[in-house]
Design an enzyme around this catalytic site. Sequence first.
Site, PDB file in Angstrom:
ATOM      1  N   HIS A  90      31.704  25.141   8.787  1.00 24.66           N
ATOM      2  CA  HIS A  90      31.993  23.710   8.826  1.00 24.66           C
ATOM      3  C   HIS A  90      32.244  23.256   7.395  1.00 24.66           C
ATOM      4  O   HIS A  90      31.378  23.400   6.526  1.00 24.66           O
ATOM      5  CB  HIS A  90      30.837  22.918   9.436  1.00 24.66           C
ATOM      6  CG  HIS A  90      31.150  21.457   9.591  1.00 24.66           C
ATOM      7  ND1 HIS A  90      31.633  20.928  10.766  1.00 24.66           N
ATOM      8  CD2 HIS A  90      31.077  20.420   8.719  1.00 24.66           C
ATOM      9  CE1 HIS A  90      31.834  19.623  10.610  1.00 24.66           C
ATOM     10  NE2 HIS A  90      31.503  19.295   9.371  1.00 24.66           N
ATOM     11  N   CYS A  91      33.420  22.708   7.145  1.00 26.77           N
ATOM     12  CA  CYS A  91      33.808  22.337   5.792  1.00 26.77           C
ATOM     13  C   CYS A  91      33.757  20.817   5.628  1.00 26.77           C
ATOM     14  O   CYS A  91      34.489  20.098   6.307  1.00 26.77           O
ATOM     15  CB  CYS A  91      35.219  22.835   5.482  1.00 26.77           C
ATOM     16  SG  CYS A  91      35.800  22.375   3.835  1.00 26.77           S
TER      17      CYS A  91
END
Length: 266
Positions: free
Chosen positions: A127-128
């Site tokens: 998850h960025c």
Amino acid sequence: MAVFRLDPCGIICILITYLAIFYADYVVVRHLVTPVMSDSFLGAFLVLIFNGILFLMTVAHLRAVLSDPGIVPIPVTSMDFSDIHSESGMHKQSDGWTVCMKCETYRPPRAHHCRICRRCIRRMDHHCPWINNCVGEYNQRFFIQFLFYVGLASAFAISMVVVAWTMDPKVKKEVKQIRVLHSVILVIESALFGLFIIAIGCDQLSAIFNDETAVESVKKDGPFRPKRTKMVLLQEVFGRGHPLLWLWPLQTTRLRPSQDSLLYSV
């Protein structure tokens, strides 16, 4: 399906990203090109090139932000997993499918649950916060395109500082001090983002060539498939179009669904 997470960290990172983009464009146009090349074709050409890079970067970023990363659909009818709840965490099926106890549904191989998105994501890498979204099966190519154009813009901005000061005209001391300040800030910004992007880009390419996402590397869930060529692995991310189009974020074609997607729909 367009998605946008109301995650404070992700929203702040997106704001920082666009503030950095607008600031870099302002410095290049106002303090580097205009004072030394305002009356030349070269100045207009360099501004056009730089803004073209920023445009492609923005498109890739927005598509990475708003694209469905590969969310595993939740069945319309609820399922009974009471028997699995009573077991000691043995949720993996013989064919690689698993049961997510948080989503309470089956998920295909290589799918993992994201605690921020609160859904299972197909071939989730991580998850960025910079795209406020997961990097998964359907948007990884946009994420890599974004990384490429950030690196290209950083290198171009630093080059523009060198060119502008090489062609430095005789200006007032106050004006020159402002140019020095903005140039130093731009170089620091470009260097930090450039080095950060190089590190992430190398991790992405390593994950593609090893056929193992970051989540799988941590959880030691692989290998999942027989060894394949690098070209095949790249096509799995960017599609089967011409390699010259792999870094073009304006394509409207979607990646072909994998066999796991077809099985899930059935």
